[in-house]
Write a protein that holds these residues in place. Structure first.
Motif, mmCIF file in Angstrom:
data_model
loop_
_atom_site.group_PDB
_atom_site.id
_atom_site.type_symbol
_atom_site.label_atom_id
_atom_site.label_comp_id
_atom_site.label_asym_id
_atom_site.label_seq_id
_atom_site.Cartn_x
_atom_site.Cartn_y
_atom_site.Cartn_z
ATOM 1 N N SER A 1 -12.795 4.826 5.056
ATOM 2 C CA SER A 1 -13.018 3.379 5.061
ATOM 3 C C SER A 1 -14.505 3.074 5.173
ATOM 4 C CB SER A 1 -12.276 2.738 6.235
ATOM 5 O OG SER A 1 -10.893 2.907 6.085
ATOM 6 N N HIS B 1 0.853 -1.187 0.000
ATOM 7 C CA HIS B 1 0.000 0.000 0.000
ATOM 8 C C HIS B 1 0.891 1.240 0.000
ATOM 9 C CE1 HIS B 1 -3.531 -2.233 2.194
ATOM 10 N NE2 HIS B 1 -3.089 -2.900 1.144
ATOM 11 N N PRO C 1 -12.436 -2.771 8.461
ATOM 12 C CA PRO C 1 -12.285 -1.381 8.025
ATOM 13 C C PRO C 1 -12.358 -0.401 9.200
ATOM 14 C CG PRO C 1 -14.508 -2.115 7.610
ATOM 15 C CD PRO C 1 -13.763 -3.301 8.170
ATOM 16 N N SER D 1 -16.577 0.831 2.572
ATOM 17 C CA SER D 1 -17.355 -0.329 3.051
ATOM 18 C C SER D 1 -18.812 -0.230 2.609
ATOM 19 C CB SER D 1 -17.286 -0.420 4.575
ATOM 20 O OG SER D 1 -15.971 -0.705 4.981
ATOM 21 N N PRO E 1 -13.139 -6.379 2.323
ATOM 22 C CA PRO E 1 -11.711 -6.707 2.422
ATOM 23 C C PRO E 1 -11.480 -7.692 3.570
ATOM 24 C CG PRO E 1 -12.118 -4.446 3.137
ATOM 25 C CD PRO E 1 -13.417 -4.982 2.629
ATOM 26 N N HIS F 1 -6.403 5.227 5.618
ATOM 27 C CA HIS F 1 -5.483 4.125 5.917
ATOM 28 C C HIS F 1 -6.235 2.887 6.412
ATOM 29 C CE1 HIS F 1 -2.546 7.252 5.733
ATOM 30 N NE2 HIS F 1 -1.752 6.884 6.710
ATOM 31 N N CYS F 2 -5.794 1.728 5.970
ATOM 32 C CA CYS F 2 -6.266 0.473 6.550
ATOM 33 C C CYS F 2 -5.563 0.312 7.909
ATOM 34 C CB CYS F 2 -5.951 -0.693 5.621
ATOM 35 S SG CYS F 2 -4.190 -1.141 5.578
#
Length: 159
Positions: free
Chosen positions: A107, A56, A126, A111, A122, A85-86
């Motif tokens: 996020s 990433h 999230p 989602s 994912p 950011h994840c």
């Protein structure tokens, strides 16, 4: 904090990098690291298409910052990114002591869109940046980029 015209310009570059990633067959995410003096220090885009899902741009920024900046320079830098950011990237950001984070799409938005499209979620929860890095200074999402980011995500993730 309200986003400035400079913030929006930096986010525009992140969206451009996300488009470059998508055009190369990758997931549409792009990020820019800006020093306290306003100079762009590093930029990257997602590079996960070959199977390494840790590639990433936000994580690459954290790695680059450790190799090239002092702790003080890292703390005064700003990370701009097309998508929030994840958890992996938020943790990396916190561990290396980077400063403010500004993102275009959250996020939660991603989602919601994935669910709306019937796309699989994912493999990582999230979580918002603040749940992973509670001391991080975070600004976003930027409503100005909602349509552009939704279109990029739809092009990649919509079944």
């Amino acid at each position: 904090m309200a986003l400035s015209d400079d913030d929006l310009g930096r986010l525009q570059r992140c969206v451009e990098l996300a488009r470059e990633a998508l055009d190369d067959g990758d997931e549409p995410f792009g990020s820019v690291l800006v020093g306290a003096d306003g100079r762009t220090l590093f930029e990257d885009r997602n590079r996960v298409k070959d199977g390494d899902h840790t590639r990433h741009p936000e994580f690459a920024i954290a790695q680059w910052a450790v190799a090239h900046l002092t702790p003080d320079e890292r703390a005064r830098a700003t990370v701009y990114t097309s998508g929030e950011h994840c958890p992996m990237c938020a943790a990396g950001h916190a561990w290396v002591g980077l400063g403010r984070i500004v993102y275009a799409a959250s996020s939660a938005q991603l989602s919601q869109w994935l669910a709306e499209w019937g796309a699989p979620p994912p493999p990582v929860a999230p979580l918002p940046i603040s749940a992973v890095a509670p001391a991080a200074v975070v600004d976003g999402p930027a409503a100005e980029f909602t349509d552009a980011m939704k279109a990029l995500y739809a092009a990649k993730f919509r079944p």
